[in-house]
Design an enzyme around this catalytic site. Sequence first.
Site, mmCIF file in Angstrom:
data_model
loop_
_atom_site.group_PDB
_atom_site.id
_atom_site.type_symbol
_atom_site.label_atom_id
_atom_site.label_comp_id
_atom_site.label_asym_id
_atom_site.label_seq_id
_atom_site.Cartn_x
_atom_site.Cartn_y
_atom_site.Cartn_z
ATOM 1 C CG LEU A 1 -10.218 -24.088 -16.839
ATOM 2 C CD1 LEU A 1 -11.402 -25.386 -17.526
ATOM 3 C CD2 LEU A 1 -9.204 -25.659 -17.117
ATOM 4 C CG ASP A 2 -6.729 -21.537 -22.234
ATOM 5 O OD1 ASP A 2 -7.909 -22.305 -23.163
ATOM 6 O OD2 ASP A 2 -6.082 -21.565 -22.543
ATOM 7 C CB ALA A 3 -11.568 -18.136 -23.603
#
Length: 177
Positions: free
Chosen positions: A28-30
């Site tokens: 998952l991106d930040a």
Amino acid sequence: MCQFSAHPSRETLADYINIPNIYPAGRLDADSEGLLLLTDDGQLQHNISHPALKQPKTYLSQVEGIPDQAMLTRLRNGVDLGDFVTMPCRVSQVEAPDWLWPRDPPIRERHDKPTSWLTLTLTEGKNRQVRRMTAAVGLPTLRLVRLAIGQVSLQSHPLWPGESMEIDPSDLNTPVK
């Protein structure tokens, strides 16, 4: 951060999970939240995360604006993002979820801009794809939560941020390549 190695400014999985030899199956991106599967089985990790195996992933996206049918149709049919055209996907407008945990930090809110919620199910997973797709049709994503990977869903296995549970790998219904 969806990694066990140290990050200079953010917490990582190592801050929450002390199990040796496990790895995230996908990332998952930040700025995204939600379901993350961890495994110690390299083949299973590959089956979950490799784009060629088309494991569906479902996201809940809070967007700025109210979608019209043309916007939803564009999302469903594939969106030209300049460097690639997305594959067709399932998209639905949904009511604001009453079960979702509070966001920390909260999303930005503009009193003159309404928001709405979409679910999107993709069988590909390019970098920041959902955010890029919704922005391309005029609905910037404010909050993004992964709800499901394959058959495993936060709706069927409710967890709060930082919580975990073991599942049977057969629940994933992953294809064998």
